[in-house]
Scaffold this motif. Structure first.
Motif, short mmCIF file in Angstrom:
data_model
loop_
_atom_site.label_atom_id
_atom_site.label_comp_id
_atom_site.label_asym_id
_atom_site.label_seq_id
_atom_site.Cartn_x
_atom_site.Cartn_y
_atom_site.Cartn_z
N GLY A 266 -8.04 -1.73 -10.70
CA GLY A 266 -6.86 -2.34 -10.13
C GLY A 266 -7.10 -3.00 -8.85
N LYS A 267 -7.62 -2.59 -7.94
CA LYS A 267 -7.90 -3.16 -6.78
C LYS A 267 -8.81 -4.43 -6.89
N THR A 268 -9.59 -4.33 -7.77
CA THR A 268 -10.50 -5.66 -8.00
C THR A 268 -9.82 -6.70 -8.57
N VAL A 269 -8.86 -6.64 -9.28
CA VAL A 269 -7.94 -7.44 -9.99
C VAL A 269 -6.89 -7.91 -9.20
N PHE A 270 -6.49 -7.04 -8.36
CA PHE A 270 -5.40 -7.59 -7.38
C PHE A 270 -5.30 -9.02 -6.64
N PRO A 271 -6.45 -9.07 -5.92
CA PRO A 271 -6.74 -10.57 -5.21
C PRO A 271 -6.41 -11.89 -6.22
N GLU A 272 -6.86 -11.56 -7.44
CA GLU A 272 -6.63 -12.79 -8.56
C GLU A 272 -5.22 -12.59 -8.80
N LEU A 273 -4.60 -11.75 -8.95
CA LEU A 273 -3.03 -11.57 -9.31
C LEU A 273 -2.24 -12.32 -8.13
N ILE A 274 -2.71 -12.10 -6.85
CA ILE A 274 -2.10 -12.69 -5.54
C ILE A 274 -2.59 -14.17 -5.83
N ARG A 275 -3.71 -14.38 -5.75
CA ARG A 275 -3.91 -15.98 -6.08
C ARG A 275 -3.09 -16.77 -7.17
N ASN A 276 -2.99 -16.14 -8.21
CA ASN A 276 -2.30 -16.91 -9.09
C ASN A 276 -0.62 -16.86 -8.75
N GLU A 277 -0.18 -15.85 -8.00
CA GLU A 277 1.27 -15.89 -7.46
C GLU A 277 1.56 -17.03 -6.53
N ASN A 278 0.42 -16.95 -5.62
CA ASN A 278 0.47 -18.02 -4.65
C ASN A 278 0.27 -19.78 -5.24
N ARG A 279 -0.66 -19.67 -6.45
CA ARG A 279 -0.39 -21.12 -6.91
C ARG A 279 0.64 -21.24 -7.63
N GLN B 84 3.11 -6.89 -17.04
CA GLN B 84 2.28 -5.78 -16.40
C GLN B 84 1.74 -6.22 -15.09
N ASN B 85 1.43 -7.42 -14.90
CA ASN B 85 0.74 -7.79 -13.45
C ASN B 85 1.79 -7.54 -12.26
N SER B 86 2.97 -7.95 -12.76
CA SER B 86 3.94 -7.55 -11.40
C SER B 86 4.04 -6.04 -11.13
N TYR B 87 3.79 -5.05 -12.09
CA TYR B 87 3.86 -3.54 -11.68
C TYR B 87 2.35 -3.39 -10.96
N LEU B 88 1.45 -3.88 -11.39
CA LEU B 88 0.27 -3.60 -10.79
C LEU B 88 0.07 -4.16 -9.46
N VAL B 89 0.73 -5.35 -9.09
CA VAL B 89 0.70 -6.07 -7.83
C VAL B 89 1.66 -4.96 -7.03
N ARG B 90 2.55 -4.41 -7.30
CA ARG B 90 3.67 -3.68 -6.37
C ARG B 90 2.70 -2.36 -6.25
N VAL B 91 2.14 -1.74 -7.15
CA VAL B 91 1.52 -0.47 -6.52
C VAL B 91 0.30 -0.76 -5.67
N CYS B 92 -0.37 -1.96 -6.16
CA CYS B 92 -1.36 -2.30 -5.16
C CYS B 92 -0.94 -2.60 -3.53
N GLU B 93 0.15 -2.94 -3.43
CA GLU B 93 1.07 -3.42 -2.22
C GLU B 93 1.58 -2.04 -1.70
N HIS B 94 1.88 -0.95 -2.45
CA HIS B 94 2.44 0.20 -2.18
C HIS B 94 1.75 1.56 -2.87
N PRO B 95 0.37 1.57 -2.24
CA PRO B 95 -0.26 2.66 -2.93
C PRO B 95 0.45 3.88 -2.68
N GLY B 96 0.66 4.75 -3.52
CA GLY B 96 1.19 6.08 -3.57
C GLY B 96 2.90 6.12 -3.70
#
Length: 143
Positions: free
Chosen positions: A99-112, A37-49
């Motif tokens: 969703g926007k609040t969680v997004f930075p944590e998702l990206i930090r995790n992906e980068n880790r 589910q995190n992958s879907y949330l990341v994609r929507v945060c990266e491409h709102p709309g």
């Protein structure tokens, strides 16, 4: 007759994928996110709309898989769905404030995870592997 696999590459890719998914499920349990589910949330945060159909293509899954993931993220308060005003049959997806609040944590995790996977790799090796995996991915998409 003994059958053998010609290469272990797909098995290793599968192993890496399972490890990443297991770690992500553990890391994002605090947010109630699981099973990609995190992958879907990341994609929507990266491409709102983004249109739901575009998200389906981006994730390379079927419409029902996207629909289930999006519905769950809407229920959890991470995404909102809006009817596209120019095409009333299309749905656009947007992250909520949650969703926007969680997004930075998702990206930090992906980068880790990227850093962990590429320990002891040179920049040249990373670039070469990226090109090879892209080529492999393109081959599957054309199949």
């Amino acid at each position: 007759m003994k059958l053998e696999v010609n290469s272990q590459i797909l098995r290793m890719i599968g192993k890496i994928s399972r490890i990443i998914n297991t770690e992500s499920n553990h890391d994002f349990k605090q947010f109630g996110l699981k099973n990609g589910q995190n992958s879907y949330l990341v994609r929507v945060c990266e491409h709102p709309g983004i249109h739901a159909n575009e998200l389906t293509a981006m994730m390379n899954v079927d419409k029902s898989t996207t629909s289930k993931a999006v519905q769950k993220l809407v229920q959890m308060g991470y995404l909102i769905k809006e009817i596209d005003q120019s095409n009333r049959r299309a749905v656009r997806l947007y992250p909520t404030e949650r969703g926007k609040t969680v997004f930075p944590e998702l990206i930090r995790n992906e980068n880790r995870q990227i850093a962990d996977g590429f320990k002891n790799f040179s920049q040249e090796e990373i670039k070469g592997l990226e090109e090879l995996v892209k080529k492999m991915s393109d081959n599957y998409e054309r199949s």
